[in-house]
Design a protein around this motif. Structure first.
Motif, PDB file in Angstrom:
ATOM      1  N   THR A   1       0.841  -1.193   0.000  1.00 11.20           N
ATOM      2  CA  THR A   1       0.000   0.000   0.000  1.00 11.20           C
ATOM      3  C   THR A   1       0.877   1.244   0.000  1.00 11.20           C
ATOM      4  OG1 THR A   1      -0.040   0.078   2.380  1.00 11.20           O
ATOM      5  CG2 THR A   1      -1.802  -1.168   1.324  1.00 11.20           C
ATOM      6  N   GLU A   2       0.255   2.374  -0.351  1.00 12.53           N
ATOM      7  CA  GLU A   2       1.011   3.634  -0.405  1.00 12.53           C
ATOM      8  C   GLU A   2       1.626   3.979   0.945  1.00 12.53           C
ATOM      9  OE1 GLU A   2      -0.945   7.060  -2.012  1.00 12.53           O
ATOM     10  OE2 GLU A   2      -1.928   5.801  -3.514  1.00 12.53           O
ATOM     11  N   THR A   3       0.901   3.657   2.011  1.00 16.51           N
ATOM     12  CA  THR A   3       1.352   4.070   3.340  1.00 16.51           C
ATOM     13  C   THR A   3       2.647   3.384   3.766  1.00 16.51           C
ATOM     14  OG1 THR A   3      -0.079   2.420   4.282  1.00 16.51           O
ATOM     15  CG2 THR A   3      -0.925   4.671   4.234  1.00 16.51           C
ATOM     16  N   ASN A   4       3.057   2.360   3.026  1.00 25.89           N
ATOM     17  CA  ASN A   4       4.297   1.696   3.397  1.00 25.89           C
ATOM     18  C   ASN A   4       5.533   2.483   3.009  1.00 25.89           C
ATOM     19  OD1 ASN A   4       3.192  -0.372   4.712  1.00 25.89           O
ATOM     20  ND2 ASN A   4       3.336  -1.857   3.054  1.00 25.89           N
ATOM     21  N   ILE A   5       5.360   3.463   2.156  1.00 28.78           N
ATOM     22  CA  ILE A   5       6.505   4.298   1.794  1.00 28.78           C
ATOM     23  C   ILE A   5       6.375   5.633   2.514  1.00 28.78           C
ATOM     24  CG2 ILE A   5       7.650   5.533  -0.079  1.00 28.78           C
ATOM     25  CD1 ILE A   5       6.903   3.254  -1.912  1.00 28.78           C
ATOM     26  N   ARG A   6       7.419   5.987   3.241  1.00 24.29           N
ATOM     27  CA  ARG A   6       7.363   7.209   4.056  1.00 24.29           C
ATOM     28  C   ARG A   6       8.605   8.044   3.812  1.00 24.29           C
ATOM     29  NH1 ARG A   6       4.522   5.436   8.760  1.00 24.29           N
ATOM     30  NH2 ARG A   6       4.853   7.461   9.731  1.00 24.29           N
ATOM     31  N   PHE A   7       8.466   9.345   4.088  1.00 26.75           N
ATOM     32  CA  PHE A   7       9.610  10.258   4.006  1.00 26.75           C
ATOM     33  C   PHE A   7       9.756  10.858   5.395  1.00 26.75           C
ATOM     34  CE2 PHE A   7      11.492  14.470   3.029  1.00 26.75           C
ATOM     35  CZ  PHE A   7      12.640  14.026   2.400  1.00 26.75           C
ATOM     36  N   ILE A   8      10.589  10.236   6.226  1.00 30.27           N
ATOM     37  CA  ILE A   8      10.595  10.580   7.646  1.00 30.27           C
ATOM     38  C   ILE A   8      12.020  10.641   8.204  1.00 30.27           C
ATOM     39  CG2 ILE A   8       8.293   9.733   8.226  1.00 30.27           C
ATOM     40  CD1 ILE A   8       9.469   7.042   8.935  1.00 30.27           C
TER      41      ILE A   8
ATOM     42  N   GLU B   1      14.628  10.873   4.837  1.00 33.67           N
ATOM     43  CA  GLU B   1      14.737  10.262   3.512  1.00 33.67           C
ATOM     44  C   GLU B   1      13.675   9.181   3.376  1.00 33.67           C
ATOM     45  OE1 GLU B   1      18.386   8.362   2.477  1.00 33.67           O
ATOM     46  OE2 GLU B   1      18.442   7.079   4.241  1.00 33.67           O
ATOM     47  N   LYS B   2      13.573   8.711   2.180  1.00 32.35           N
ATOM     48  CA  LYS B   2      12.546   7.715   1.882  1.00 32.35           C
ATOM     49  C   LYS B   2      12.862   6.391   2.587  1.00 32.35           C
ATOM     50  CE  LYS B   2      11.074   4.925  -1.987  1.00 32.35           C
ATOM     51  NZ  LYS B   2      11.224   4.690  -3.429  1.00 32.35           N
ATOM     52  N   VAL B   3      11.838   5.803   3.112  1.00 28.92           N
ATOM     53  CA  VAL B   3      11.994   4.469   3.673  1.00 28.92           C
ATOM     54  C   VAL B   3      10.742   3.662   3.361  1.00 28.92           C
ATOM     55  CG1 VAL B   3      11.089   5.158   5.949  1.00 28.92           C
ATOM     56  CG2 VAL B   3      12.527   3.134   5.768  1.00 28.92           C
ATOM     57  N   GLU B   4      10.959   2.417   3.052  1.00 29.96           N
ATOM     58  CA  GLU B   4       9.824   1.540   2.781  1.00 29.96           C
ATOM     59  C   GLU B   4       9.634   0.650   3.996  1.00 29.96           C
ATOM     60  OE1 GLU B   4      10.062  -0.392  -1.022  1.00 29.96           O
ATOM     61  OE2 GLU B   4       8.756  -2.001  -0.314  1.00 29.96           O
ATOM     62  N   LEU B   5       8.515   0.842   4.679  1.00 30.56           N
ATOM     63  CA  LEU B   5       8.264   0.050   5.885  1.00 30.56           C
ATOM     64  C   LEU B   5       7.721  -1.321   5.465  1.00 30.56           C
ATOM     65  CD1 LEU B   5       6.555   2.790   8.097  1.00 30.56           C
ATOM     66  CD2 LEU B   5       8.980   2.194   7.970  1.00 30.56           C
ATOM     67  N   PRO B   6       8.387  -2.370   5.886  1.00 23.60           N
ATOM     68  CA  PRO B   6       7.930  -3.698   5.470  1.00 23.60           C
ATOM     69  C   PRO B   6       6.586  -4.070   6.085  1.00 23.60           C
ATOM     70  CG  PRO B   6       9.789  -3.863   6.964  1.00 23.60           C
ATOM     71  CD  PRO B   6       9.573  -2.416   6.728  1.00 23.60           C
ATOM     72  N   LYS B   7       5.898  -4.964   5.405  1.00 25.39           N
ATOM     73  CA  LYS B   7       4.622  -5.448   5.939  1.00 25.39           C
ATOM     74  C   LYS B   7       4.901  -6.467   7.035  1.00 25.39           C
ATOM     75  CE  LYS B   7       2.448  -5.176   1.462  1.00 25.39           C
ATOM     76  NZ  LYS B   7       2.163  -6.002   0.291  1.00 25.39           N
ATOM     77  N   PRO B   8       3.941  -6.684   7.907  1.00 27.49           N
ATOM     78  CA  PRO B   8       4.139  -7.702   8.947  1.00 27.49           C
ATOM     79  C   PRO B   8       4.494  -9.041   8.307  1.00 27.49           C
ATOM     80  CG  PRO B   8       2.146  -6.439   9.375  1.00 27.49           C
ATOM     81  CD  PRO B   8       2.646  -6.008   8.024  1.00 27.49           C
ATOM     82  N   GLY B   9       5.492  -9.689   8.860  1.00 27.16           N
ATOM     83  CA  GLY B   9       5.893 -10.990   8.340  1.00 27.16           C
ATOM     84  C   GLY B   9       7.030 -10.911   7.328  1.00 27.16           C
TER      85      GLY B   9
END
Lengths: 383, 266
Positions: A2-9, A180-188
């Protein structure tokens, strides 16, 4: 995805997201620049998840509180910076001795003393290892990008639970405050290690400090079915204080060996262009970004530069460093201190006289130009 | 009561000197636990360092023997993470008021449901008789060979001013009061402080020529009086015993639970 998995934080926020991903549900801390955003985001995120956030009266009580919470079976963390980390050292030793899993994020700033609160540094490498008294082993991890910062934070929790030990996350101000950009992994997607708990029923004699054959010690939560003693004194397999030389000898060796003998499992690193490198840069944390820049830049010009980026600083991966630097004519350690990891690299390699330090300790970030100038000096070409 | 049910015989003999008041505290603490009908698995005892702190090892509860002065900080983590546990924190002079002084006042302010038991013997016993913040002036200690000039804290007043919601004081002589106040304190929902004046004949009494352990207990009998009593009115020099504070104020873990509920709704 989903879009929310990519963040700029910020890196500090990445650290929070990773800790929550790893299962953290208890945080106690005291604000200190440049780590405060970790406490702030924890305060904001934890209640909705049913977790606990505590702002304590100081750093000493913060680490003590997380140790207490870990004993009841929770995944715990505190976050601080140099001066706060100094205050935590005694309790850090307690967690080592009592074998209590916990994670301490040290977002490094310039020191000694109050030093440079809003400027970056990598000056706490030795404090992580030798800040508390006595002989002991410790695990300390770091990262240079937000993606790695996420991964190493989760890994910090995994190692803490696996080895029943405090783990230090040695990030730095630049990583903590940079966005900077980070892609938060999904559970699992990323492995999360759960604490090993004893399966012994109530009434059976439980030995909290008797290692299994594989070296691991199954825990029992305070408030659960086994009552036992936890102490910072040397203790026997029931956790009762002892001054029996045989037991003391066995315990100190167990505390050191369980980590030092697992260097290969604990070691994380990255390598760039090392196959034919005649000059190996060794770096870690945010400074590895500048080092990588110069390596890529020089490769384009045909120079045989490579980079070994360390992500595990303790236990120091001496064997790895020795192997990766074996063919190098020169080794340059890039770090923002007066020379801490460079000492370990010198100890690790066959020819320590070929090891040089490219550093900067004025609060300014070390740039590719700084490294380039050092390389020119080493290569006898002048700045 | 059967003491064997509550103690870890493996730990005995205990380290306390003959005549020390701490054994009386242990005895009556166990009576309080038995009277309250608490299950051993729901009790956590967290202590710091010193003679008094060894009490945590002697009892068959979950026990955490920590660092000098930090017992309340560890206890805060235990209680906050598992609010259904009863947390009792026995402390000595240094643990509670010297190195641990800051943690103490903040624990009072926070009002988390923890019972702090301060065994006040006015001296550092385990390290050999140095003066403490509870020694008071005009006395002798190994670090005050001439005499102490440091004033002492009044624990009950400090705890009251800092926001503790239950504060009581008694002595090792008045052992029935120990049980009574500890029962009230453990049952109370909030941060409770029970100060117990406990003689140290070895290091405090001998150096200050206070006589035998029996003499020191008699001193506690003769020089204390119940809060609000006629004796105290007639002689304000007497040390007050009794309950100083017993009030309902919002308890920290419950308040945090409210925050969690609000966050869920929000």
């Amino acid at each position: 995805m989903t879009e929310t998995n990519i963040r700029f934080i910020q890196g500090n926020e990445v650290c929070v997201e990773a800790a929550l991903y790893a299962g953290l549900d208890f945080f106690a801390g005291y604000p200190i620049t440049p780590s405060s955003e970790i406490a702030e985001h924890m305060a904001s995120r934890l209640p909705a998840l049913g977790g606990k956030f505590l702002q304590m009266e100081d750093e000493i009580s913060s680490i003590c509180a997380i140790i207490g919470a870990s004993l009841t079976g929770h995944k715990v963390m505190t976050a601080t910076s140099g001066p706060g980390f100094s205050l935590m050292q005694e309790a850090l030793g307690f967690a080592v001795m009592a074998e209590i899993p916990c994670v301490i994020a040290d977002i490094q700033r310039g020191g000694p003393s109050t030093g440079l609160p809003t400027h970056g540094s990598q000056g706490d490498i030795y404090q992580a290892k030798w800040g508390t008294h006595g002989d002991h082993a410790i695990i300390a991890l770091t990262a240079s990008t937000h993606q790695d910062l996420f991964r190493m934070t989760v890994e910090g929790f995994n190692l803490a639970e696996t080895y029943r030990t405090p783990v230090i996350l040695l990030f730095d101000e630049m990583s903590g405050h940079m966005r900077e950009k980070v892609e938060l992994p999904k559970p699992g997607e990323v492995q999360v290690v759960q604490r090993l708990r004893t399966a012994l029923p109530e009434g059976v004699d439980y030995h909290p400090y008797l290692p299994r054959e594989d070296g691991r010690l199954p825990m029992s939560d305070f408030g659960g079915r086994h009552r036992y003693n936890v102490t910072g004194l040397y203790h026997d397999m029931w956790g009762f204080p002892t001054s029996d030389p045989k037991i003391i000898h066995g315990l100190i060796h167990h505390l050191v060996d369980k980590i030092e003998n697992s260097v290969h499992q604990i070691t994380h690193y990255k390598e760039y262009f090392l196959e034919d490198a005649t000059c190996v840069l060794v770096s870690y944390g945010s400074t590895a970004r500048s080092a990588l820049h110069i390596v890529k830049n020089r490769r384009n010009r045909g120079e045989k530069l490579g980079l070994l980026e360390l992500q595990t600083l303790w236990p120091f991966p001496a064997q790895l460093v020795r192997e990766k630097c074996a063919q190098a004519v020169s080794v340059v350690v890039v770090e923002m201190n007066m020379g801490q990891v460079v000492q370990e690299v010198k100890k690790a390699v066959d020819r320590p006289e070929r090891v040089f330090l490219a550093n900067r300790v004025d609060g300014e970030f070390i740039t590719p130009t700084d490294i380039k100038n050092m390389l020119r000096l080493i290569q006898g070409r002048g700045v | 009561m059967s003491f064997r049910n509550y103690i870890r015989e493996r730990f005995f003999p205990h380290i306390w000197c003959p005549g020390c008041g701490h054994g009386i505290v242990l005895n009556n603490m166990l009576r309080a636990v038995e009277d309250l009908g608490l299950a051993k698995n729901e009790l956590v005892m967290v202590s710091g360092i010193g003679c008094s702190s060894r009490i945590s090892g002697y009892v068959d509860f979950h026990s955490l023997h920590t660092l000098h002065g930090r017992a309340l900080a560890f206890a805060t983590g235990v209680k906050m993470s598992q609010p259904n546990l009863k947390v009792i924190v026995p402390m000595g002079d240094g643990d509670a008021l010297a190195i641990g002084g800051n943690h103490f006042i903040h624990a009072c302010r926070r009002n988390m449901d923890i019972t702090a038991v301060i065994m006040n013997n006015r001296i550092y016993g385990m390290t050999g008789g140095q003066f403490s913040p509870l020694t008071g002036t005009g006395l002798k200690a190994t670090t005050a060979p001439l005499q102490t000039i440091d004033q002492s804290f009044d624990i009950a007043h400090m705890a009251t001013a800092s926001g503790a919601s239950y504060v009581a004081r008694t002595t090792s002589y008045h052992f029935q009061e120990i049980t009574k106040y500890l029962k009230q304190a453990i049952s109370h929902k909030g941060f409770s402080v029970v100060e117990i004046l406990s003689p140290c004949p070895t290091h405090f009494g001998r150096r200050n020529k206070l006589g035998s352990a029996v003499n020191m207990l008699e001193f506690l009998k003769d020089n204390t009086a119940q809060v609000g009593s006629k004796a105290l009115e007639n002689n304000p020099e007497l040390i007050e015993r009794g309950v100083f504070v017993h009030k309902d104020t919002p308890e920290y873990c419950s308040e945090y639970e409210r925050l969690i509920q609000a966050a869920h709704k929000g």
